[in-house]
Design a protein around this motif. Structure first.
Motif, PDB file in Angstrom:
ATOM      1  N   ARG A  84      -1.319 -22.405  -5.049  1.00  0.00           N
ATOM      2  CA  ARG A  84      -2.027 -22.632  -6.318  1.00  0.00           C
ATOM      3  C   ARG A  84      -2.307 -24.119  -6.535  1.00  0.00           C
ATOM      4  NH1 ARG A  84      -2.375 -18.781 -10.099  1.00  0.00           N
ATOM      5  NH2 ARG A  84      -2.035 -20.241 -11.787  1.00  0.00           N
ATOM      6  N   THR A  87      -5.275 -25.015  -4.266  1.00  0.00           N
ATOM      7  CA  THR A  87      -6.572 -24.496  -4.703  1.00  0.00           C
ATOM      8  C   THR A  87      -6.978 -25.031  -6.077  1.00  0.00           C
ATOM      9  OG1 THR A  87      -5.380 -22.557  -5.487  1.00  0.00           O
ATOM     10  CG2 THR A  87      -6.490 -22.356  -3.386  1.00  0.00           C
ATOM     11  N   LEU A  89      -5.458 -24.754  -8.906  1.00  0.00           N
ATOM     12  CA  LEU A  89      -5.099 -23.925 -10.059  1.00  0.00           C
ATOM     13  C   LEU A  89      -3.902 -24.484 -10.815  1.00  0.00           C
ATOM     14  CD1 LEU A  89      -5.455 -20.410  -8.402  1.00  0.00           C
ATOM     15  CD2 LEU A  89      -6.859 -21.313 -10.243  1.00  0.00           C
ATOM     16  N   TYR A 117     -10.982 -18.645  -1.592  1.00  0.00           N
ATOM     17  CA  TYR A 117      -9.603 -18.281  -1.937  1.00  0.00           C
ATOM     18  C   TYR A 117      -9.470 -16.787  -2.172  1.00  0.00           C
ATOM     19  CZ  TYR A 117      -5.377 -17.972  -4.861  1.00  0.00           C
ATOM     20  OH  TYR A 117      -4.153 -17.630  -5.392  1.00  0.00           O
ATOM     21  N   GLU A 121      -3.877 -11.254  -6.912  1.00  0.00           N
ATOM     22  CA  GLU A 121      -4.352 -10.365  -7.970  1.00  0.00           C
ATOM     23  C   GLU A 121      -5.827 -10.048  -7.791  1.00  0.00           C
ATOM     24  OE1 GLU A 121      -2.979  -8.703 -10.254  1.00  0.00           O
ATOM     25  OE2 GLU A 121      -0.974  -9.443  -9.803  1.00  0.00           O
ATOM     26  N   ILE A 123      -7.477  -8.268 -10.357  1.00  0.00           N
ATOM     27  CA  ILE A 123      -7.856  -7.657 -11.633  1.00  0.00           C
ATOM     28  C   ILE A 123      -9.270  -8.037 -12.089  1.00  0.00           C
ATOM     29  CG2 ILE A 123      -6.741  -9.435 -13.055  1.00  0.00           C
ATOM     30  CD1 ILE A 123      -5.911  -6.897 -14.810  1.00  0.00           C
ATOM     31  N   ALA A 124      -9.721  -9.241 -11.741  1.00  0.00           N
ATOM     32  CA  ALA A 124     -11.058  -9.662 -12.160  1.00  0.00           C
ATOM     33  C   ALA A 124     -12.140  -8.849 -11.449  1.00  0.00           C
ATOM     34  CB  ALA A 124     -11.252 -11.146 -11.897  1.00  0.00           C
ATOM     35  N   LEU A 125     -11.802  -8.280 -10.294  1.00  0.00           N
ATOM     36  CA  LEU A 125     -12.800  -7.536  -9.525  1.00  0.00           C
ATOM     37  C   LEU A 125     -12.592  -6.031  -9.594  1.00  0.00           C
ATOM     38  CD1 LEU A 125     -12.858  -9.721  -6.264  1.00  0.00           C
ATOM     39  CD2 LEU A 125     -14.461  -9.786  -8.156  1.00  0.00           C
ATOM     40  N   GLU A 127     -12.762  -3.499 -11.547  1.00  0.00           N
ATOM     41  CA  GLU A 127     -13.660  -2.496 -12.110  1.00  0.00           C
ATOM     42  C   GLU A 127     -15.097  -2.614 -11.586  1.00  0.00           C
ATOM     43  OE1 GLU A 127     -11.097  -1.772 -16.141  1.00  0.00           O
ATOM     44  OE2 GLU A 127     -12.579  -3.351 -16.058  1.00  0.00           O
ATOM     45  N   LEU A 128     -15.287  -3.525 -10.624  1.00  0.00           N
ATOM     46  CA  LEU A 128     -16.613  -3.645 -10.009  1.00  0.00           C
ATOM     47  C   LEU A 128     -16.656  -2.801  -8.739  1.00  0.00           C
ATOM     48  CD1 LEU A 128     -17.117  -7.510 -10.199  1.00  0.00           C
ATOM     49  CD2 LEU A 128     -17.575  -5.791 -11.935  1.00  0.00           C
ATOM     50  N   THR A 137     -19.305 -12.595  -6.439  1.00  0.00           N
ATOM     51  CA  THR A 137     -18.516 -13.735  -5.969  1.00  0.00           C
ATOM     52  C   THR A 137     -19.413 -14.724  -5.230  1.00  0.00           C
ATOM     53  OG1 THR A 137     -16.642 -12.238  -5.784  1.00  0.00           O
ATOM     54  CG2 THR A 137     -16.409 -14.373  -4.737  1.00  0.00           C
ATOM     55  N   LYS A 170     -11.049  -0.423  -8.039  1.00  0.00           N
ATOM     56  CA  LYS A 170      -9.787   0.127  -8.541  1.00  0.00           C
ATOM     57  C   LYS A 170      -9.561   1.569  -8.102  1.00  0.00           C
ATOM     58  CE  LYS A 170      -9.331   1.063 -12.967  1.00  0.00           C
ATOM     59  NZ  LYS A 170      -9.441   0.941 -14.439  1.00  0.00           N
ATOM     60  N   ARG A 171     -10.615   2.237  -7.651  1.00  0.00           N
ATOM     61  CA  ARG A 171     -10.440   3.628  -7.214  1.00  0.00           C
ATOM     62  C   ARG A 171     -10.183   3.730  -5.720  1.00  0.00           C
ATOM     63  NH1 ARG A 171     -14.909   6.092 -11.095  1.00  0.00           N
ATOM     64  NH2 ARG A 171     -13.858   5.586 -13.038  1.00  0.00           N
TER      65      ARG A 171
END
Lengths: 350, 278
Positions: A84, A87, A89, A117, A121, A123-125, A127-128, A137, A170-171
């Motif tokens: 982190r 990068t 962060l 990078y 996680e 989570i930001a992606l 549901e796409l 991206t 997510k599926r």
């Protein structure tokens, strides 16, 4: 950290020795305990300073161009904290990070323009769809609309994700999800890739696709790959060099073969007992204090001669009846980690 | 920051650095604001198909339910109470989605490390915040329209001025999604972001649906502090038909929404910047 690996460097690495990333004296501390406890301590006045945990405790690293460089350590060793900081962060408390001539401590925002990078996680992606995650991206990495679509198609083809391109991430299964996020990390070329446990949950086919894709980027574009892993088998088989991290410190840094040579005079003997070990036998009682015990499994790290004698005694003597299984193996990076004084368990062998 | 001249584009067009001794590698270009905004907006909008449709249904159902319930105590026809119920219920859809759900989304993104994805891409923070806020405001369009139409029919109000929603939704959406994003990004914990989002929506419900003149003075002051009030007021003023509408007051209300939107989105962008790099 350099530990005199110049002679052991593979030819591909030896050909391009210039350093891509130089880290010196990196320190990052966290207050120990929960936020609530920290607030409680503050209320008691300045005398009651919260205990500090050093997640990075004076880290030095040199990563060379084109290398597949690994950061190996168990959970909590400080791998993710280090990544982190690399990068942009997380700001280090002290120390310097130079990436391709840029001071990332002063200009953490430049990291995004030099590094691709992949974090742990997604989570930001999540549901796409796989396709939109890669394309978005790419757009956010500065590609134009047409270039992002072309790069998306190329990466999805390369990783054979075409059949699941229109499914939401997510599926997907854990391994497919990871591969989809890896695909997104590759869209929009970067000279350095930083990947935090990229192959977690992947089947062997997906893992091979990851290593092949990274290999292509290294040979075709001279990309440098820094990856975090707690998987010793992965570290031994794919990495050019490994920095072994323990409690925020680099305790060794070398090629996997170079590291294993540090414990070349030892072998690992694993004994699995059928029930309770026969501690009434003197040879077994003598081994007991040397063993690392996990249930019915004893792991012993012994000098060659001692291991040979022990195996002879076990197989010829009365203890053999109590043995379910035994294996004798050359040392792995896990043995190196423990021999170097690594204090945590949690390296994975799979 | 100095952008050093780019050399040799790699696959996909971005620069892959080659360094001579002592020379810094070229930096890949940043994402431009509008293209980043469009990419985030499109990605967020696509999430609606996967995750948001049940919640959008709940938002609309809740508002329509409130209107049906209020129809039992409020007479139909052009009156302050009927206007307040229809306008308040319509803007409640915006508050539910743009304030409550966006606060929860950013709270969750922040708590789980999801912001890292955006923070490690060369994208302007404002593009991420505005893209998400814009998408959440857009999610509210069908629900708000449906609620307004059902409300106007139920309370015998004119449908001729519903076009004003074309302005009310974006501006109330900006104000409430900005507030939602700021709450989500500033809240120290995800649960607190959720709590504030829910409280904000409850306030919009309680203070938006009831006519202002029926509220005690201190509650009226709280109502005046709530950004959703100005969206409700602007819409309510027009529900009596174009001729009877005080358009200057509508403009005034919408200006408040716009100002709150600009301020809250600026705060949210700052909060994002802080949350993304610690």
């Amino acid at each position: 950290m350099n530990t005199g690996t110049e002679d052991k460097a593979p030819p591909a690495v030896a050909a391009a020795r210039d350093t891509v990333c130089t880290v010196r004296g990196l320190i990052r501390t966290y207050p120990a305990g929960s936020g609530a406890r920290r607030r409680g301590l503050r209320r008691r006045g300045p005398a009651a300073e919260p205990a500090l945990v050093r997640a990075s405790d004076g880290i030095d690293l040199d990563v060379r161009r084109g290398e597949l460089f690994g950061i190996l350590g168990p959970n909590g060793a400080g791998k993710t904290t280090l990544v982190r900081q690399l990068t942009g962060l997380l700001r280090p408390d002290a120390g310097s990070i130079d990436l391709l001539g840029h001071d990332l401590v002063r200009h953490p925002d430049r990291a995004a323009r030099l590094i691709g990078y992949l974090g742990q996680e997604s989570i930001a992606l999540d549901e796409l769809t796989v396709s939109l995650a890669a394309e978005t991206t790419g757009r956010l990495r500065g590609l134009g609309a047409a270039a992002a679509r072309a790069a998306r198609d190329a990466v999805l083809d390369e990783l054979e994700l075409g059949t699941i391109a229109s499914r939401p991430i997510k599926r997907l299964s854990g391994g497919q999800r990871r591969l989809a996020c890896f695909a997104a990390a590759l869209v929009g070329e970067r000279p350095v890739l930083v990947l935090d446990e990229p192959t977690t949950g992947m089947d062997p086919v997906a893992r091979r696709a990851v290593w092949a894709a990274l290999g292509r980027r290294r040979t075709e574009n001279g990309a440098t790959v820094l990856l975090v892993t707690h998987n010793v088998i992965e570290a031994e088989t794919v990495l050019d060099r490994v920095a072994v991290l323990d409690h925020g410190r680099v305790i060794a840094c070398d090629t996997p073969a170079g590291l294993r040579a540090l414990v070349a005079d030892e072998v690992r003997l694993d004994l699995v007992w059928r029930t309770d070990p026969p501690l009434d036998l003197p040879e077994i009682a003598a081994l007991h204090p040397l063993a690392d015990i996990a249930g019915r499994r004893w792991t012993l790290r012994l000098p060659h001669d001692h291991a040979r004698t022990t195996v002879a005694q076990l197989t010829a003597g009365p203890a053999y009846a109590s043995l379910d299984d035994f294996t004798l193996a050359t040392p792995s990076l896990e043995d190196v980690y423990l021999a170097l004084g690594g204090r945590s368990k949690g390296l994975v062998k799979s | 920051m100095t952008v050093i001249a780019q050399t040799g584009p790699g696959r996909g067009g971005a620069a892959v650095g080659t360094v001579n001794a002592g020379e810094a590698a070229p930096l890949a270009p940043r994402a431009r604001f509008w293209s980043a905004f469009a990419a985030v907006y499109r990605a967020q909008l696509s999430r609606a198909r996967v995750a948001r449709i049940p919640l959008l249904f709940v938002a609309t159902f809740q508002s329509v339910g409130i209107m049906v319930m209020m129809r039992g105590v409020v007479d139909a026809g052009d009156g302050e109470a009927a206007r307040a119920v229809v306008a308040g219920s319509s803007v409640l859809v915006v508050a539910f989605v743009a304030l409550n759900l966006l606060a929860q989304y950013f709270g969750q993104l922040r708590a789980s490390g999801g912001l890292d994805h955006y923070a490690t891409l060369p994208v302007p923070p404002a593009a991420v915040v505005l893209g998400a806020a814009g998408a959440y405001a857009s999610f509210t369009v069908p629900g708000t329209l449906l609620t307004a139409i059902v409300g106007c029919v139920l309370f015998h109000l004119t449908l001729t001025t519903l076009w004003v929603l074309a302005v009310v939704i974006p501006l109330a959406g900006a104000a409430l999604s900005g507030l939602g994003a700021a709450l989500g990004l500033l809240a120290p914990r995800q649960e607190i972001a959720t709590l504030f989002g829910q409280l904000g929506m409850s306030a919009a419900l309680l203070l938006g649906v009831l006519p202002a003149s029926h509220l005690p003075a201190p509650i009226g002051w709280v109502r005046d502090l709530l950004p959703s009030t100005y969206g409700v007021e602007a819409f309510a003023r027009t529900l009596g038909g174009s001729a009877g509408t005080d358009w200057a007051a509508v403009l005034g209300d919408l200006s408040v929404c716009a100002a709150v939107g600009v301020a809250s989105l600026a705060v949210a962008t700052r909060a994002y910047r802080r949350a993304a790099c610690r």
